[in-house]
Design an enzyme around this catalytic site. Structure first.
Site, short mmCIF file in Angstrom:
data_model
loop_
_atom_site.label_atom_id
_atom_site.label_comp_id
_atom_site.label_asym_id
_atom_site.label_seq_id
_atom_site.Cartn_x
_atom_site.Cartn_y
_atom_site.Cartn_z
N GLU A 43 -10.04 -21.31 68.59
CA GLU A 43 -9.42 -21.85 69.81
C GLU A 43 -9.40 -20.74 70.85
O GLU A 43 -8.82 -19.67 70.61
CB GLU A 43 -7.99 -22.34 69.57
CG GLU A 43 -7.41 -22.97 70.84
CD GLU A 43 -5.91 -23.33 70.79
OE1 GLU A 43 -5.45 -23.99 71.73
OE2 GLU A 43 -5.21 -22.92 69.84
N GLU A 68 -7.05 -15.02 72.43
CA GLU A 68 -6.15 -15.02 73.59
C GLU A 68 -6.26 -13.66 74.25
O GLU A 68 -6.45 -12.66 73.58
CB GLU A 68 -4.71 -15.31 73.09
CG GLU A 68 -3.60 -15.18 74.07
CD GLU A 68 -3.74 -16.01 75.33
OE1 GLU A 68 -3.92 -17.24 75.28
OE2 GLU A 68 -3.68 -15.39 76.42
N ASP A 95 -10.91 -11.24 75.91
CA ASP A 95 -11.25 -12.21 76.95
C ASP A 95 -12.46 -13.00 76.45
O ASP A 95 -13.33 -12.45 75.77
CB ASP A 95 -11.61 -11.45 78.23
CG ASP A 95 -11.70 -12.39 79.42
OD1 ASP A 95 -12.62 -13.24 79.45
OD2 ASP A 95 -10.84 -12.30 80.30
N ASP A 116 -6.95 -22.89 81.69
CA ASP A 116 -6.52 -22.72 83.09
C ASP A 116 -7.55 -23.40 84.01
O ASP A 116 -8.75 -23.16 83.88
CB ASP A 116 -6.42 -21.23 83.43
CG ASP A 116 -5.33 -20.55 82.60
OD1 ASP A 116 -4.32 -21.20 82.31
OD2 ASP A 116 -5.52 -19.37 82.22
N ASP A 152 -4.83 -31.91 80.66
CA ASP A 152 -4.12 -32.91 81.46
C ASP A 152 -4.66 -32.88 82.89
O ASP A 152 -4.20 -33.64 83.74
CB ASP A 152 -2.61 -32.59 81.50
CG ASP A 152 -2.35 -31.24 82.15
OD1 ASP A 152 -3.11 -30.29 81.87
OD2 ASP A 152 -1.42 -31.14 82.98
N THR A 188 -0.72 -29.31 71.29
CA THR A 188 -0.53 -27.91 71.67
C THR A 188 0.79 -27.81 72.42
O THR A 188 1.40 -28.83 72.77
CB THR A 188 -1.67 -27.43 72.60
OG1 THR A 188 -1.42 -27.93 73.92
CG2 THR A 188 -3.03 -27.91 72.14
N GLU A 189 1.21 -26.57 72.72
CA GLU A 189 2.45 -26.40 73.50
C GLU A 189 2.33 -27.10 74.86
O GLU A 189 3.24 -27.80 75.29
CB GLU A 189 2.74 -24.91 73.74
CG GLU A 189 3.58 -24.25 72.66
CD GLU A 189 2.74 -23.47 71.65
OE1 GLU A 189 1.50 -23.46 71.79
OE2 GLU A 189 3.32 -22.90 70.71
N TYR A 190 1.20 -26.88 75.54
CA TYR A 190 1.03 -27.49 76.87
C TYR A 190 1.00 -29.01 76.79
O TYR A 190 1.52 -29.71 77.65
CB TYR A 190 -0.25 -26.96 77.52
CG TYR A 190 0.02 -25.80 78.45
CD1 TYR A 190 0.43 -24.58 77.94
CD2 TYR A 190 -0.11 -25.92 79.82
CE1 TYR A 190 0.70 -23.51 78.78
CE2 TYR A 190 0.16 -24.86 80.67
CZ TYR A 190 0.56 -23.65 80.13
OH TYR A 190 0.82 -22.59 80.97
N GLU A 191 0.37 -29.51 75.75
CA GLU A 191 0.28 -30.96 75.57
C GLU A 191 1.67 -31.58 75.45
O GLU A 191 1.98 -32.58 76.09
CB GLU A 191 -0.55 -31.24 74.31
CG GLU A 191 -1.00 -32.66 74.14
CD GLU A 191 -2.06 -32.75 73.04
OE1 GLU A 191 -2.56 -31.72 72.57
OE2 GLU A 191 -2.38 -33.89 72.67
C1 LIG Z 1 -2.64 -23.04 80.07
S1 LIG Z 1 -2.59 -22.02 78.67
C2 LIG Z 1 -2.84 -23.14 77.31
C3 LIG Z 1 -2.41 -22.55 76.00
C4 LIG Z 1 -2.65 -23.43 74.76
N1 LIG Z 1 -4.06 -23.63 74.51
C5 LIG Z 1 -1.95 -24.76 74.88
O1 LIG Z 1 -2.63 -25.78 75.05
O2 LIG Z 1 -0.71 -24.77 74.80
C6 LIG Z 1 -4.16 -21.20 78.78
C7 LIG Z 1 -4.24 -19.96 77.91
O3 LIG Z 1 -5.58 -19.48 77.94
C8 LIG Z 1 -5.55 -18.07 78.05
N2 LIG Z 1 -6.82 -17.67 78.70
C9 LIG Z 1 -7.21 -17.98 79.95
N3 LIG Z 1 -8.40 -17.46 80.23
C10 LIG Z 1 -8.78 -16.78 79.10
C11 LIG Z 1 -9.92 -16.01 78.78
N4 LIG Z 1 -10.90 -15.82 79.67
N5 LIG Z 1 -10.00 -15.47 77.56
C12 LIG Z 1 -8.99 -15.65 76.64
N6 LIG Z 1 -7.87 -16.36 76.91
C13 LIG Z 1 -7.77 -16.92 78.13
C14 LIG Z 1 -4.33 -17.79 78.91
O4 LIG Z 1 -3.87 -16.47 78.76
C15 LIG Z 1 -3.34 -18.82 78.40
O5 LIG Z 1 -2.59 -18.34 77.31
#
Ligand SMILES: C[S@@+](CC[C@H](N)C(=O)[O-])C[C@H]1O[C@@H](n2cnc3c(N)ncnc32)[C@H](O)[C@@H]1O
Length: 207
Positions: A43, A68, A95, A116, A152, A188-191
């Site tokens: 993930e 992450e 990243d 994001d 979403d 997921t948390e966001y979901e």
């Molecule tokens: C909006 S959150 C969603 C978290 C989780 N997947 C959820 O659905 O609850 C997006 C996550 O992706 C991570 N993220 C964004 N761009 C990334 C990248 N290029 N590489 C690794 N992680 C990244 C952010 O730090 C953040 O924790």
């Protein structure tokens, strides 16, 4: 969204059995990390880790890797995961642009959950479904490339369907309102946060 850093996040991360601090050393050898040849699902952008943890608990014969880039999210995920003794779960701090330095043709499925959206045109290249990232992902999949996306954000979803289609992926499954039709779904948390404010979109892309 960036989370506030936990006070002791460095020690939480460094002392966890789940974190792999030097992931590029295992490129092409992740089966040795898990000590088996089971499939590997990742993930990307796991956030606080609910989805990857619940998957690892439910599917012991699949290996899961949560990816992450921020310590603030990783430390919160690890605090939860450390309560369990799992052999099929690891966490790495990188990243997504580094993924081809970490894996070589060994991933079966990639999840992109609530990535994001980067709505501004000038940030398009940061979207995890932009061609820039799709090229990086090419090198990490075993054979068939499978990306499973939930979001979403309608605009990100439309953008992703178009971007992956142009790149040669076919859409194997699509839902414009997952929670209306879904029987088997780990949230997921966001979901959890957004599922009562509008539809959740899901697609399975294959190439
Ligand atoms: C909006 S959150 C969603 C978290 C989780 N997947 C959820 O659905 O609850 C997006 C996550 O992706 C991570 N993220 C964004 N761009 C990334 C990248 N290029 N590489 C690794 N992680 C990244 C952010 O730090 C953040 O924790």
């Amino acid at each position: 969204m960036r989370l506030r850093k936990l006070k002791n996040s460095t020690s939480i991360i460094n002392n966890s059995k789940y974190i792999i601090l030097n992931p590029s050393e295992y490129k092409g050898k992740w089966n040795k990390v898990f000590n088996n040849n089971n499939p590997i699902y990742i993930e990307v952008g796991m956030g606080k880790g609910k989805f990857i943890l619940e998957n690892a608990l439910k599917y012991p014969n699949i290996n899961f890797i949560g990816i992450e880039k921020y310590d603030s999210a990783i430390s919160r995920a690890i605090k939860k995961i450390d309560e369990y003794d799992l052999d099929n779960l690891r966490i790495i701090r990188v990243d997504a642009c580094e993924l081809s330095n970490i894996f070589n043709k060994e991933i079966d499925i990639m999840y992109l959950n609530f990535s994001d959206p980067w709505p501004k045109d000038r940030h398009e290249k940061r979207r995890l479904t932009n061609e820039y990232f799709l090229k990086i992902y090419d090198n990490i999949f075993k054979k068939e490339k499978v990306i499973i996306q939930k979001t979403d954000n309608r605009k990100l979803f439309e953008y992703s369907v178009s971007s992956l289609s142009k790149y040669g992926y076919i859409i194997d499954y699509i839902s414009l309102d997952l929670h209306k039709e879904c029987v088997d779904n780990i949230t997921t948390e966001y979901e959890e946060k957004f599922m009562n404010s509008g539809p959740i979109y899901k697609a399975i892309y294959k190439k």
